[in-house]
Design a protein around this motif. Structure first.
Motif, PDB file in Angstrom:
ATOM      1  N   VAL A 146       0.846  -1.186   0.000  1.00  0.00           N
ATOM      2  CA  VAL A 146       0.000   0.000   0.000  1.00  0.00           C
ATOM      3  C   VAL A 146       0.882   1.237   0.000  1.00  0.00           C
ATOM      4  O   VAL A 146       1.726   1.402   0.887  1.00  0.00           O
ATOM      5  CB  VAL A 146      -0.922   0.023   1.248  1.00  0.00           C
ATOM      6  CG1 VAL A 146      -1.791   1.269   1.253  1.00  0.00           C
ATOM      7  CG2 VAL A 146      -1.776  -1.223   1.325  1.00  0.00           C
ATOM      8  N   ASN A 147       0.713   2.097  -0.987  1.00  0.00           N
ATOM      9  CA  ASN A 147       1.423   3.377  -1.042  1.00  0.00           C
ATOM     10  C   ASN A 147       2.925   3.242  -0.827  1.00  0.00           C
ATOM     11  O   ASN A 147       3.519   3.954  -0.018  1.00  0.00           O
ATOM     12  CB  ASN A 147       0.850   4.359  -0.010  1.00  0.00           C
ATOM     13  CG  ASN A 147      -0.604   4.675  -0.275  1.00  0.00           C
ATOM     14  OD1 ASN A 147      -1.022   4.744  -1.423  1.00  0.00           O
ATOM     15  ND2 ASN A 147      -1.371   4.847   0.775  1.00  0.00           N
ATOM     16  N   GLY A 148       3.555   2.323  -1.533  1.00  0.00           N
ATOM     17  CA  GLY A 148       4.997   2.165  -1.441  1.00  0.00           C
ATOM     18  C   GLY A 148       5.496   1.472  -0.188  1.00  0.00           C
ATOM     19  O   GLY A 148       6.687   1.443   0.073  1.00  0.00           O
ATOM     20  N   GLN A 149       4.591   0.914   0.586  1.00  0.00           N
ATOM     21  CA  GLN A 149       4.943   0.192   1.808  1.00  0.00           C
ATOM     22  C   GLN A 149       4.500  -1.259   1.679  1.00  0.00           C
ATOM     23  O   GLN A 149       3.532  -1.566   0.993  1.00  0.00           O
ATOM     24  CB  GLN A 149       4.250   0.808   3.021  1.00  0.00           C
ATOM     25  CG  GLN A 149       4.594   2.265   3.289  1.00  0.00           C
ATOM     26  CD  GLN A 149       5.948   2.414   3.918  1.00  0.00           C
ATOM     27  OE1 GLN A 149       6.941   2.472   3.222  1.00  0.00           O
ATOM     28  NE2 GLN A 149       5.981   2.467   5.225  1.00  0.00           N
TER      29      GLN A 149
END
Length: 80
Positions: free
Chosen positions: A9-12
């Motif tokens: 999610v969102n680069g994580q």
């Protein structure tokens, strides 16, 4: 039963491990213990503020541990 989930999610990258065991009788167990402390410290050394680690009792029973790390995709070169 143990449930493992991973999502991006969102680069994580979020990794969660949960069980349905009795949990910890100490509601603040996440603040104690050599293993939990070492894991939290290692993640901080590797990723700084880019990583989070939490361990908590689940309701009505069990424990859940979550690690959130920066997602890094690397492609191996052909032949390696």
């Amino acid at each position: 039963m143990i449930h493992v989930s991973v999502c991006r999610v969102n680069g994580q990258l979020a990794l969660t491990v949960a069980d349905d065991g009795p949990g910890s009788p100490d509601p603040l167990f996440r603040e104690k213990g050599i293993g939990l402390t070492n894991t939290k410290n290692r993640l901080h050394r590797l990723y700084g503020e880019g990583a989070t680690f939490s361990a908590e009792n689940r309701v009505p029973r069990g424990v859940q541990v979550t690690m959130v790390l920066p997602y890094r995709a690397e492609r191996a070169e052909d032949g390696e």
